[in-house]
Design an enzyme around this catalytic site. Structure first.
Site, mmCIF file in Angstrom:
data_model
loop_
_atom_site.group_PDB
_atom_site.id
_atom_site.type_symbol
_atom_site.label_atom_id
_atom_site.label_comp_id
_atom_site.label_asym_id
_atom_site.label_seq_id
_atom_site.Cartn_x
_atom_site.Cartn_y
_atom_site.Cartn_z
ATOM 1 N N HIS A 134 0.800 -1.233 0.000
ATOM 2 C CA HIS A 134 0.000 0.000 0.000
ATOM 3 C C HIS A 134 0.833 1.283 0.000
ATOM 4 O O HIS A 134 0.329 2.344 0.381
ATOM 5 C CB HIS A 134 -0.935 0.024 1.218
ATOM 6 C CG HIS A 134 -2.084 -0.925 1.141
ATOM 7 N ND1 HIS A 134 -1.916 -2.272 0.931
ATOM 8 C CD2 HIS A 134 -3.417 -0.735 1.274
ATOM 9 C CE1 HIS A 134 -3.096 -2.871 0.942
ATOM 10 N NE2 HIS A 134 -4.027 -1.959 1.135
ATOM 11 N N GLY A 183 -0.802 -2.924 -5.462
ATOM 12 C CA GLY A 183 -1.765 -3.926 -5.008
ATOM 13 C C GLY A 183 -3.125 -3.366 -4.695
ATOM 14 O O GLY A 183 -4.133 -4.071 -4.808
ATOM 15 N N HIS A 184 -3.189 -2.114 -4.262
ATOM 16 C CA HIS A 184 -4.485 -1.469 -3.997
ATOM 17 C C HIS A 184 -4.528 -0.167 -4.783
ATOM 18 O O HIS A 184 -3.875 0.811 -4.446
ATOM 19 C CB HIS A 184 -4.656 -1.197 -2.507
ATOM 20 C CG HIS A 184 -6.080 -0.886 -2.116
ATOM 21 N ND1 HIS A 184 -6.871 0.012 -2.807
ATOM 22 C CD2 HIS A 184 -6.862 -1.378 -1.112
ATOM 23 C CE1 HIS A 184 -8.065 0.075 -2.235
ATOM 24 N NE2 HIS A 184 -8.088 -0.774 -1.212
ATOM 25 N N HIS A 249 -11.163 -7.927 -5.319
ATOM 26 C CA HIS A 249 -11.491 -7.018 -4.230
ATOM 27 C C HIS A 249 -12.323 -5.862 -4.775
ATOM 28 O O HIS A 249 -11.918 -5.180 -5.719
ATOM 29 C CB HIS A 249 -10.185 -6.519 -3.612
ATOM 30 C CG HIS A 249 -10.330 -5.728 -2.374
ATOM 31 N ND1 HIS A 249 -10.686 -4.402 -2.378
ATOM 32 C CD2 HIS A 249 -10.142 -6.063 -1.064
ATOM 33 C CE1 HIS A 249 -10.703 -3.947 -1.132
ATOM 34 N NE2 HIS A 249 -10.370 -4.943 -0.311
ATOM 35 N N GLU A 301 -13.364 -9.759 0.332
ATOM 36 C CA GLU A 301 -13.941 -8.413 0.338
ATOM 37 C C GLU A 301 -14.369 -8.006 -1.069
ATOM 38 O O GLU A 301 -14.220 -6.852 -1.469
ATOM 39 C CB GLU A 301 -12.948 -7.396 0.900
ATOM 40 C CG GLU A 301 -12.605 -7.612 2.360
ATOM 41 C CD GLU A 301 -11.772 -6.497 2.947
ATOM 42 O OE1 GLU A 301 -12.177 -5.925 3.963
ATOM 43 O OE2 GLU A 301 -10.699 -6.204 2.367
ATOM 44 N N GLU A 317 -19.029 -3.696 1.461
ATOM 45 C CA GLU A 317 -18.225 -2.739 2.230
ATOM 46 C C GLU A 317 -18.655 -1.305 1.939
ATOM 47 O O GLU A 317 -18.913 -0.933 0.793
ATOM 48 C CB GLU A 317 -16.746 -2.933 1.889
ATOM 49 C CG GLU A 317 -15.815 -2.062 2.694
ATOM 50 C CD GLU A 317 -14.357 -2.272 2.327
ATOM 51 O OE1 GLU A 317 -13.550 -1.356 2.594
ATOM 52 O OE2 GLU A 317 -14.015 -3.338 1.785
ATOM 53 N N CYS A 319 -16.889 1.308 1.889
ATOM 54 C CA CYS A 319 -15.944 1.925 0.943
ATOM 55 C C CYS A 319 -16.277 1.572 -0.498
ATOM 56 O O CYS A 319 -16.034 2.373 -1.408
ATOM 57 C CB CYS A 319 -14.519 1.487 1.255
ATOM 58 S SG CYS A 319 -13.795 2.281 2.706
ATOM 59 N N CYS A 385 -10.859 2.154 7.270
ATOM 60 C CA CYS A 385 -10.999 2.854 5.993
ATOM 61 C C CYS A 385 -12.414 3.397 5.798
ATOM 62 O O CYS A 385 -12.590 4.457 5.192
ATOM 63 C CB CYS A 385 -10.621 1.932 4.852
ATOM 64 S SG CYS A 385 -11.463 0.332 4.878
ATOM 65 N N CYS A 386 -13.423 2.704 6.314
ATOM 66 C CA CYS A 386 -14.804 3.118 6.053
ATOM 67 C C CYS A 386 -15.194 4.399 6.789
ATOM 68 O O CYS A 386 -15.746 5.321 6.178
ATOM 69 C CB CYS A 386 -15.770 1.982 6.379
ATOM 70 S SG CYS A 386 -15.560 0.532 5.301
#
Length: 618
Positions: A134, A183-184, A249, A301, A317, A319, A385-386
């Site tokens: 990340h 990766g994200h 994801h 997720e 989620e 997010c 994160c949310c």
């Protein structure tokens, strides 16, 4: 292709700084966000060491890194939310606290521009070795916060930090340099924002290069080493222009698609357009819940197989719902179709809004469509994160209301508001929209151009709407024009092209009947069931309104009638729906977003539907 190309780059967003919201639905929520949510998130970031990590990385404090390696991003998201709040109303104390945190972030940045507190403190030799860690994701949220704070305050300190980080990334990665598959996803869309703020073209070109890295075997790290995940988990299984279906994801996927739409809009190049249309259709028509939620599986997720949409175990989620707003807003601006704004609306009033309590300090990470009574909002998460995404999403809602088109303007989201727009021709137009949406479908739009001029106003007709009535008033005179308006529907918009003068008014009344929603037969979880929606709001049953009843014992006749009632004192003011079950017992439906704000108990959206045995009337 020529027609498609003509639509690209045609519409421009209207900053929420140009939109003043004075809305009975949204304004109380924005006040709670300013008074409760933002201070709560700042406090939690302090208590959990997220802010201290920067001081430690700067050598101002001693100690190890606290928390997850991606925790820097939560601080950045809250700062972005603070920036949006400051744009609406300056607050000296809030701004001073933000400046203090920005000073720590700037001090933590290394000499070469690198910034990730975890690696600085715990693993300096491990920088840029695991694409799952990340580093660029954190950097993307830094960039978004920096652009927002600069636009809000004019202060450049955080923007300069962001530019130094972007320059560092650009110096290490790119053509003829190192490969990298983040990766994200997140930095890709952020770099486009940085380009728009600085007009430095290499930033959006770096975003494009990062997108093009995917699907060519360059990925390495924890994701790629895990046989249960693999490259599809982070959308590295095929080149992005060959994407045909949503995978992996959920948040990562939709951030990727958002960046792709940004690149199309920024460059005018249609190379990604076909892939975007394919994956949008696959996502919305086969993998989206009625609430707008996406990603049914806790395991990854994210996504599993088409039409796998369980209710009680739905992950959905928060997010991911917010990400759907980002993506569909970009799709709307890029391709000019109202169906994308329909999805934005579905998320705003359902899948995203359910993520936060009415009090503003309790949060859902997961948003199931059914619960036996054990699922509740909580004050914080180890991975938070949310909450922090909500903190930046809600204060920026005004940006989704309007757009500037090639030949005028579009009204995308209906909320009581005033806006100042500058059309593509350079003409200034002030708008005042009066409405009690989402509870009532009547909209009164006052149009005040700086001078008499011919241009088009596009009014979105939501996909749930079964009919409408239009009236245009000029100089105090009104002329019903429903028949002619039917001939002017274009891509989900009612298009009014005429010469507008100061004081002209448009009255649009959307039919707001109670709609029964039935899933496609492929959705096994919802066979024989029905969901209830009125306007943009999806409804549910909650235990507190049905004492003595048990979970999933409800059946509603196929022809049952509904009575609509607005209750100003219930759940912050909601419109509820009354009906009766097959045995004549009363049912009361409340908005899905508002559940779990009273006594704990069961909830469900999809109710068993029975054939008629007589209709119950009120």
């Amino acid at each position: 292709m020529a027609e498609q190309q003509a639509r690209i780059h045609a519409w421009q967003g209207v900053s929420f700084t140009r939109v003043t919201i004075d809305d009975q639905f949204w304004l109380p929520r924005l006040k709670v966000l300013r008074q409760t949510t933002l201070p709560d998130c700042l406090s939690k970031c302090e208590e959990t060491g997220r802010i201290r990590n920067f001081a430690k990385a700067a050598g101002l404090l001693e100690g190890h890194y606290e928390g997850k390696y991606y925790n820097d991003s939560d601080v950045y998201k809250v700062l972005e939310g603070v920036a949006y709040a400051l744009m609406s109303e300056r607050d000296a104390a809030l701004e001073a606290e933000a400046d203090r945190i920005i000073g720590l972030i700037s001090a933590a940045q290394e000499e070469d521009g690198y910034l990730c507190a975890y690696f600085t403190l715990e693993n300096p030799q491990g920088k840029w070795t695991d694409m799952e860690k990340h580093e660029m994701y954190n950097g993307g949220h830094l960039i978004e916060a920096a652009v927002a704070y600069y636009e809000a305050t004019g202060k450049r300190a955080l923007l300069e930090v962001a530019c130094r980080l972007a320059d560092h990334v650009d110096g290490v990665f790119g053509p003829g340099k190192r490969h990298w598959v983040e990766g994200h996803e997140e930095i890709e869309l952020a770099l486009v924002k940085l380009y728009r703020a600085t007009q430095t073209e290499r930033y959006w070109k770096l975003a494009l290069w990062l997108l093009e890295e995917r699907g060519h075997g360059h990925g390495s790290g924890a994701i790629w080493d895990n046989p249960e995940w693999g490259p599809a988990y982070c959308q590295d299984d095929v080149p992005v222009r060959e994407i045909k279906q949503v995978t992996g994801h959920a948040v990562r996927a939709v951030y990727l698609y958002t960046a792709m739409a940004d690149i199309v809009h920024a460059s005018g190049d249609s190379a990604y357009a076909e892939a975007l249309h394919r994956v949008w259709t696959h996502t919305v028509e086969r993998n989206m819940y009625v609430t707008g939620g996406i990603g049914p599986s806790r395991h990854n997720e994210g996504f599993t197989s088409d039409y796998d949409l369980p209710n009680e175990t739905a992950y959905c989620e928060t997010c991911a719902a917010i990400a759907m707003v980002f993506w569909n807003h970009r799709m709307n601006l890029t391709f000019g179709d109202g169906k994308y704004a329909d999805v934005v609306e579905r998320e705003m009033y359902n899948g995203a809004l359910s993520g936060i309590s009415l009090s503003g300090d309790q949060y859902f990470y997961e948003n199931p469509l059914a619960s036996q009574g054990g699922h509740h909002r909580v004050p914080w998460f180890e991975t938070s994160c949310c909450p922090t995404n909500l903190a930046r999403f809600l204060p920026s809602l005004g940006q989704y209301a309007y757009a500037v088109t090639e030949d005028g303007l579009a009204v995308n989201q209906y909320m009581n508001s005033e806006a100042e727009l500058v059309l593509a021709s350079g003409l200034g137009v002030r708008l005042k929209l009066s409405t009690r949406y989402p509870w009532q479908g009547r909209m009164v739009l006052e149009v005040n151009p700086a001078a008499n001029a011919r241009f088009s106003i596009r009014l979105r007709v939501p996909g749930w709407c079964r009919g409408y009535r239009l009236e245009v008033k000029a100089g105090g005179e009104g002329t019903a024009d429903t028949a002619r308006a039917e001939e002017c529907i274009d891509q989900g918009y009612l298009v009014l092209n005429r010469t507008w003068s100061p004081g002209d008014t448009v009255v649009l009344e959307l039919e707001m009947s109670v709609n029964r929603v039935r899933a496609k037969p492929e959705v096994e979880a919802d066979r024989g069931r029905v969901a209830v929606q009125r306007g943009p709001v999806v409804y549910c049953l909650e235990q507190t309104d049905h004492p003595g009843r048990s979970y999933d014992t409800f059946s509603i006749p196929a022809g049952a009638k509904f009575r609509v009632e607005h209750l100003p004192e219930l759940l912050g003011g909601v419109t509820v729906l009354h009906s009766r079950d097959e045995d004549g017992r009363p049912l009361r439906f409340i908005p899905y977003y508002s559940w779990d704000n009273r006594e704990p108990g069961f909830m469900q959206v999809w109710i068993r539907e029975q054939e008629d045995r007589g209709l119950y009337r009120f």
